[in-house]
Design a protein around this motif. Structure first.
Motif, PDB file in Angstrom:
ATOM      1  N   HIS A 339      22.376  45.055 -34.162  1.00  0.00           N
ATOM      2  CA  HIS A 339      21.885  45.258 -35.537  1.00  0.00           C
ATOM      3  C   HIS A 339      20.809  44.247 -35.888  1.00  0.00           C
ATOM      4  O   HIS A 339      19.750  44.613 -36.424  1.00  0.00           O
ATOM      5  N   GLU A 340      21.034  42.952 -35.594  1.00  0.00           N
ATOM      6  CA  GLU A 340      20.072  41.922 -35.960  1.00  0.00           C
ATOM      7  C   GLU A 340      18.756  42.094 -35.218  1.00  0.00           C
ATOM      8  O   GLU A 340      17.682  41.855 -35.772  1.00  0.00           O
ATOM      9  N   GLY A 341      18.820  42.539 -33.984  1.00  0.00           N
ATOM     10  CA  GLY A 341      17.596  42.783 -33.248  1.00  0.00           C
ATOM     11  C   GLY A 341      16.741  43.840 -33.926  1.00  0.00           C
ATOM     12  O   GLY A 341      15.519  43.711 -34.043  1.00  0.00           O
ATOM     13  N   PHE A 342      17.388  44.904 -34.373  1.00  0.00           N
ATOM     14  CA  PHE A 342      16.667  45.967 -35.077  1.00  0.00           C
ATOM     15  C   PHE A 342      16.223  45.501 -36.466  1.00  0.00           C
ATOM     16  O   PHE A 342      15.105  45.767 -36.903  1.00  0.00           O
ATOM     17  N   CYS A 343      17.112  44.783 -37.161  1.00  0.00           N
ATOM     18  CA  CYS A 343      16.856  44.390 -38.559  1.00  0.00           C
ATOM     19  C   CYS A 343      15.676  43.429 -38.653  1.00  0.00           C
ATOM     20  O   CYS A 343      14.806  43.590 -39.501  1.00  0.00           O
ATOM     21  N   TYR A 344      15.593  42.421 -37.770  1.00  0.00           N
ATOM     22  CA  TYR A 344      14.503  41.454 -37.848  1.00  0.00           C
ATOM     23  C   TYR A 344      13.154  42.082 -37.500  1.00  0.00           C
ATOM     24  O   TYR A 344      12.112  41.630 -37.971  1.00  0.00           O
ATOM     25  N   ARG A 345      13.200  43.117 -36.636  1.00  0.00           N
ATOM     26  CA  ARG A 345      11.948  43.767 -36.271  1.00  0.00           C
ATOM     27  C   ARG A 345      11.433  44.700 -37.371  1.00  0.00           C
ATOM     28  O   ARG A 345      10.219  44.880 -37.522  1.00  0.00           O
ATOM     29  N   ASN A 346      12.330  45.316 -38.161  1.00  0.00           N
ATOM     30  CA  ASN A 346      11.918  46.392 -39.086  1.00  0.00           C
ATOM     31  C   ASN A 346      12.094  46.082 -40.579  1.00  0.00           C
ATOM     32  O   ASN A 346      11.445  46.713 -41.407  1.00  0.00           O
ATOM     33  N   ASN A 347      12.990  45.170 -40.926  1.00  0.00           N
ATOM     34  CA  ASN A 347      13.301  44.940 -42.352  1.00  0.00           C
ATOM     35  C   ASN A 347      12.855  43.555 -42.794  1.00  0.00           C
ATOM     36  O   ASN A 347      12.779  42.614 -41.989  1.00  0.00           O
ATOM     37  N   VAL A 348      12.576  43.465 -44.101  1.00  0.00           N
ATOM     38  CA  VAL A 348      12.225  42.192 -44.700  1.00  0.00           C
ATOM     39  C   VAL A 348      12.927  42.094 -46.057  1.00  0.00           C
ATOM     40  O   VAL A 348      13.059  43.078 -46.772  1.00  0.00           O
ATOM     41  N   VAL A 349      13.409  40.896 -46.379  1.00  0.00           N
ATOM     42  CA  VAL A 349      14.116  40.660 -47.638  1.00  0.00           C
ATOM     43  C   VAL A 349      13.121  40.148 -48.676  1.00  0.00           C
ATOM     44  O   VAL A 349      12.203  39.382 -48.350  1.00  0.00           O
ATOM     45  N   CYS A 354      15.634  38.345 -54.979  1.00  0.00           N
ATOM     46  CA  CYS A 354      16.496  39.326 -55.646  1.00  0.00           C
ATOM     47  C   CYS A 354      17.470  39.977 -54.675  1.00  0.00           C
ATOM     48  O   CYS A 354      18.407  40.664 -55.087  1.00  0.00           O
ATOM     49  N   GLY A 355      17.242  39.769 -53.328  1.00  0.00           N
ATOM     50  CA  GLY A 355      18.170  40.282 -52.330  1.00  0.00           C
ATOM     51  C   GLY A 355      17.900  41.686 -51.865  1.00  0.00           C
ATOM     52  O   GLY A 355      18.599  42.194 -50.980  1.00  0.00           O
ATOM     53  N   LYS A 356      16.894  42.357 -52.418  1.00  0.00           N
ATOM     54  CA  LYS A 356      16.606  43.719 -51.991  1.00  0.00           C
ATOM     55  C   LYS A 356      15.913  43.699 -50.631  1.00  0.00           C
ATOM     56  O   LYS A 356      15.111  42.810 -50.330  1.00  0.00           O
ATOM     57  N   VAL A 357      16.247  44.693 -49.826  1.00  0.00           N
ATOM     58  CA  VAL A 357      15.716  44.793 -48.457  1.00  0.00           C
ATOM     59  C   VAL A 357      14.744  45.963 -48.389  1.00  0.00           C
ATOM     60  O   VAL A 357      15.028  47.056 -48.884  1.00  0.00           O
ATOM     61  N   PHE A 358      13.569  45.727 -47.755  1.00  0.00           N
ATOM     62  CA  PHE A 358      12.552  46.758 -47.633  1.00  0.00           C
ATOM     63  C   PHE A 358      12.108  46.854 -46.166  1.00  0.00           C
ATOM     64  O   PHE A 358      12.238  45.893 -45.397  1.00  0.00           O
ATOM     65  N   GLN A 366       5.231  46.914 -51.153  1.00  0.00           N
ATOM     66  CA  GLN A 366       3.990  46.532 -51.817  1.00  0.00           C
ATOM     67  C   GLN A 366       4.070  46.710 -53.332  1.00  0.00           C
ATOM     68  O   GLN A 366       3.426  45.987 -54.091  1.00  0.00           O
ATOM     69  N   GLU A 367       4.873  47.690 -53.785  1.00  0.00           N
ATOM     70  CA  GLU A 367       4.987  47.950 -55.217  1.00  0.00           C
ATOM     71  C   GLU A 367       6.074  47.117 -55.888  1.00  0.00           C
ATOM     72  O   GLU A 367       6.159  47.069 -57.115  1.00  0.00           O
ATOM     73  N   HIS A 368       6.902  46.479 -55.099  1.00  0.00           N
ATOM     74  CA  HIS A 368       7.988  45.678 -55.670  1.00  0.00           C
ATOM     75  C   HIS A 368       7.406  44.463 -56.391  1.00  0.00           C
ATOM     76  O   HIS A 368       6.509  43.804 -55.883  1.00  0.00           O
ATOM     77  N   TRP A 369       7.924  44.158 -57.607  1.00  0.00           N
ATOM     78  CA  TRP A 369       7.393  43.030 -58.368  1.00  0.00           C
ATOM     79  C   TRP A 369       8.498  42.304 -59.127  1.00  0.00           C
ATOM     80  O   TRP A 369       9.554  42.855 -59.426  1.00  0.00           O
ATOM     81  N   HIS A 370       8.227  41.063 -59.409  1.00  0.00           N
ATOM     82  CA  HIS A 370       9.094  40.211 -60.223  1.00  0.00           C
ATOM     83  C   HIS A 370       8.283  39.640 -61.364  1.00  0.00           C
ATOM     84  O   HIS A 370       7.145  39.212 -61.173  1.00  0.00           O
ATOM     85  N   CYS A 371       8.877  39.602 -62.576  1.00  0.00           N
ATOM     86  CA  CYS A 371       8.203  38.987 -63.714  1.00  0.00           C
ATOM     87  C   CYS A 371       8.299  37.473 -63.587  1.00  0.00           C
ATOM     88  O   CYS A 371       9.389  36.936 -63.321  1.00  0.00           O
ATOM     89  N   ASP A 372       7.188  36.778 -63.773  1.00  0.00           N
ATOM     90  CA  ASP A 372       7.183  35.326 -63.664  1.00  0.00           C
ATOM     91  C   ASP A 372       7.620  34.635 -64.955  1.00  0.00           C
ATOM     92  O   ASP A 372       7.633  33.409 -65.032  1.00  0.00           O
ATOM     93  N   ILE A 377      12.671  42.891 -62.849  1.00  0.00           N
ATOM     94  CA  ILE A 377      12.099  43.320 -61.570  1.00  0.00           C
ATOM     95  C   ILE A 377      11.756  44.795 -61.669  1.00  0.00           C
ATOM     96  O   ILE A 377      12.233  45.508 -62.557  1.00  0.00           O
ATOM     97  N   GLY A 378      10.892  45.256 -60.779  1.00  0.00           N
ATOM     98  CA  GLY A 378      10.525  46.655 -60.753  1.00  0.00           C
ATOM     99  C   GLY A 378      10.046  47.064 -59.386  1.00  0.00           C
ATOM    100  O   GLY A 378       9.769  46.222 -58.527  1.00  0.00           O
ATOM    101  N   ASN A 379       9.926  48.373 -59.176  1.00  0.00           N
ATOM    102  CA  ASN A 379       9.572  48.882 -57.854  1.00  0.00           C
ATOM    103  C   ASN A 379       8.397  49.843 -57.879  1.00  0.00           C
ATOM    104  O   ASN A 379       7.971  50.294 -56.838  1.00  0.00           O
ATOM    105  N   ALA A 380       7.911  50.185 -59.064  1.00  0.00           N
ATOM    106  CA  ALA A 380       6.845  51.190 -59.117  1.00  0.00           C
ATOM    107  C   ALA A 380       5.623  50.615 -59.817  1.00  0.00           C
ATOM    108  O   ALA A 380       5.731  49.826 -60.744  1.00  0.00           O
ATOM    109  N   GLN A 381       4.457  51.003 -59.330  1.00  0.00           N
ATOM    110  CA  GLN A 381       3.217  50.523 -59.920  1.00  0.00           C
ATOM    111  C   GLN A 381       2.404  51.657 -60.540  1.00  0.00           C
ATOM    112  O   GLN A 381       1.615  51.423 -61.449  1.00  0.00           O
TER     113      GLN A 381
END
Length: 655
Positions: A339-349, A354-358, A366-372, A377-381
């Motif tokens: 799992h970790e071999g696949f996860c590190y190659r394809n996913n990013v936290v 916020c803990g969401k995985v993309f 690219q559309e994920h954002w956080h208010c400063d 938080i939001g996911n759409a632009q």
């Protein structure tokens, strides 16, 4: 300070006029006819009236253009402008064709009190005023001293301004309207525009509203009829774009900054729970942040204690599992390396924590954002979610009252519906829709929940019909309660022990009134009341056997009334029960006998009227108070009923 009196004196000898330079008046005077004059004008007027120093009230003036025949009349707000200047409301300058720094001629003109006015609406939406007579009365009382034929009258109502043209006045073309009863007629407007900036549709509970397209920055409104439901759930689905939902129970056009309930989020599906509704309708508004399409449905709900979401997620069983260091998911220990071999190659936290995985290089990442500035938080632009969040939650907003600033629409809306001076209320005293004003400085008014408008409006006095004292309108309920308490505490004097009499009893051995006791009074000494008992017995025996001989008599122990003379033995048997306890009562000096002696015609008639009156009210009033009512009204039954309603204490009323 200067004295002002009502024009009961003769002020016809006062002649005052002057030229002044026109200046702009404060904005708050633009909806009235009051001007501001210099102190020198007051000094000149006082010189005109002489040693008395009393000026007519109200002071009214005629304004005239120096080069044309244009005239108009006005009152005066105060004497505080700069020397040789007069501050005129904008509408007066336009009516006279004057500009700033022009000259105007002003002349004292004491006008007669107006009796009649005919107005013609200029605003096509004047029908929005539910009671234009009350609205005009309240506005004219506070802003106008005069009316001139042909002038345009502006009336503020419900935060808006409605214009009326003065078509006709009586008794002349310019009148004073201070402290006068003015009969007003409204001419119908010829064409009513039905054009509206926001369309409104009527829907019912459980009636689905199909997807409706709304342009960006526009509103669409619905009138939701509740059918007596007090709890409602509003389910909204945003089909496309980005929209805001605002709801009000009073305002027909709720907005982002003025509403009672709302959902301004970016969610596609939304649910608004509204409970304890006190109105019959709700006004639902959809605001398009972008071009959007929205469908919704309202359902009645009698149980508003529904939990929004139950704690269904049980603690996950992690036996034999290990947490991935990248995505933090719990993975079976035997497959962790794969799992970790696949996860590190394809996913990013998410790097902001916020803990969401993309997926790497995905559009979602690219559309994920956080208010400063907050935790949002939001996911759409494409729908402008981030810009909307900044605009709605972190951009400074100032209320229309100019005294409140905030960055949140929710906080601004709460201020608008609670403490804002521009909040529209229906005044409990003048019954017009108006701005509530600032919180009253009077502590008693604040306890009553009165703001400045109702505090001022309730301070006007009316004359109490019972005590003829001037009472503030806001105190009239308490004042009336005091009268009611005093009314219920009234006590009648004890009545004569002759059951056919209605007069108050006096201090004598039989507790009779002075008229009924008269035949039994003697000058002889009677310490044991034996002679008194004999006289009472003879009187009763004579009534039963012979009668009193009066045709009006209604005594049930009188042969004249019953038309049934008794023999001596029967009469004795009837009177003995009445007087057998009398010796003991006389001996105890507390007599309260039930005696039946004949009375005069006036007493008989009044008692009959009082008994009839008491039966009409179904026992609501004691017979004694009905007697007082008959005597106070000179035996007029209609006036007696009115007297009872206004003055007599009622049975079974407690305070």
């Amino acid at each position: 300070m200067y004295n002002m009196e009502s024009p009961t004196k003769d002020y016809s000898n006062i002649r005052w006029s002057s030229h002044f330079t026109v200046e702009n008046a404060p904005v708050e005077l633009n909806h009235g006819d009051k001007v501001i004059l210099p102190p020198s004008a007051l000094e000149q007027l006082l010189q005109q009236v002489g040693p008395s120093g009393t000026l007519p009230s109200p002071l009214t003036f005629e304004l005239r253009h120096p080069h044309t025949a244009a005239t108009i009349h006005c009152g005066v707000k105060e004497f505080s402008s700069e020397d040789s200047t007069i501050q005129l409301p904008a509408w007066m300058r336009e009516s006279l064709g004057l500009s700033r720094e022009d000259h105007v001629l002003i002349k004292l003109s004491l006008l007669p009190k107006g009796t009649f006015a005919r107005l013609k609406p200029i605003s096509h939406d004047y029908r929005d005023i539910t009671d234009y007579r009350a609205a005009l009365e309240a506005h004219l009382r506070g802003h106008y001293n005069t009316l001139s034929n042909g002038q345009t009258l502006s009336c503020r109502y419900g935060g808006r301004v409605y214009d009326f043209q003065v078509v006709e006045l009586k008794p002349q073309d310019a009148v004073s309207i201070t402290d006068t009863d003015l009969e007003v007629e409204m001419d119908p407007i010829t064409s009513i525009s039905t054009k509206s900036s926001a369309s409104t549709s009527i829907v019912q509970l459980n009636q689905p509203v199909l997807a409706t397209s709304i342009a960006a920055k526009q509103y669409h409104y619905w009138k939701l009829e509740l059918n007596h439901a007090q709890n409602v759930v509003l389910n909204v689905k945003v089909e496309s774009g980005n929209a805001d939902v605002v709801v009000s129970g009073t305002d027909k056009t709720p907005t982002l900054d003025n509403h009672e309930w709302s959902d301004l989020s970016n969610d596609t599906e939304r649910s608004i729970q509204i409970s304890n509704i006190s109105t019959d309708v709700l006004f639902v508004g959809i605001h398009g942040y972008t071009d959007t399409a929205v469908s919704w449905e309202a359902t009645g709900n009698t149980d508003m204690d529904i939990s929004t979401k139950k704690e269904e997620d049980q603690a996950e069983d992690t036996t034999g599992k290990v947490q991935c260091k990248n995505c933090h998911a719990w993975i079976a220990e035997r497959t962790l390396m794969l799992h970790e071999g696949f996860c590190y190659r394809n996913n990013v936290v998410c790097e902001w924590g916020c803990g969401k995985v993309f997926k790497k290089d995905s559009q979602e990442l690219q559309e994920h954002w956080h208010c400063d500035q907050c935790d949002a938080i939001g996911n759409a632009q494409e729908n402008g979610e981030r810009e909307k969040h900044i605009a709605y939650c972190h951009t400074l907003k100032t209320c229309v009252c100019t005294t409140f600033t905030t960055q949140s629409y929710e906080a601004l809306a709460e201020h608008r519906r609670t403490t804002c001076a521009e909040k529209l209320i229906t005044c409990r005293y003048c019954h017009i829709l108006t701005a509530q004003g600032v919180v009253s400085l009077d502590s008693r008014d604040r306890l009553l929940g009165l703001h400045s408008h109702e505090s001022y409006c309730g301070s006007r006095t009316i004359t109490c019909q019972k005590c003829n004292k001037p009472i503030p309108i806001k105190d009239i309920t308490v004042h009336a309660k005091i009268h009611d308490v005093k009314r219920q505490q009234q006590i009648l004097p004890p009545v004569c022990c002759n059951r056919n009499c209605i007069r108050p009893k006096q201090k004598n051995r039989l507790s009779l009134c002075q008229y009924c006791f008269g035949p039994f009074w003697i000058t002889e000494d009677d310490p044991k009341n034996a002679k008194l008992m004999q006289r009472v017995a003879r009187k009763l025996h004579s009534q039963l056997t012979v009668g009193c001989g009066n045709a009006w008599c209604r005594n049930k122990y009188c042969a004249t009334s019953t038309k049934d003379p008794k023999d001596a033995t029967t009469a004795a048997s009837l009177l003995i029960p009445m007087i057998k306890h009398l010796p003991k009562e006389l001996a105890s000096y507390n007599p309260n006998p039930e005696l039946y002696f004949c009375v005069d015609e006036s007493v008989t008639r009044k008692k009959a009227l009082a008994e009839s009156l008491a039966s009409q009210f179904g026992g609501k009033y004691d017979l004694g108070w009905c007697v007082v009512a008959i005597e106070s009204s000179q035996e007029d039954p209609d006036k007696a009923r009115l007297w009872l309603d206004r003055n007599a204490p009622r049975k079974n009323v407690k305070y």
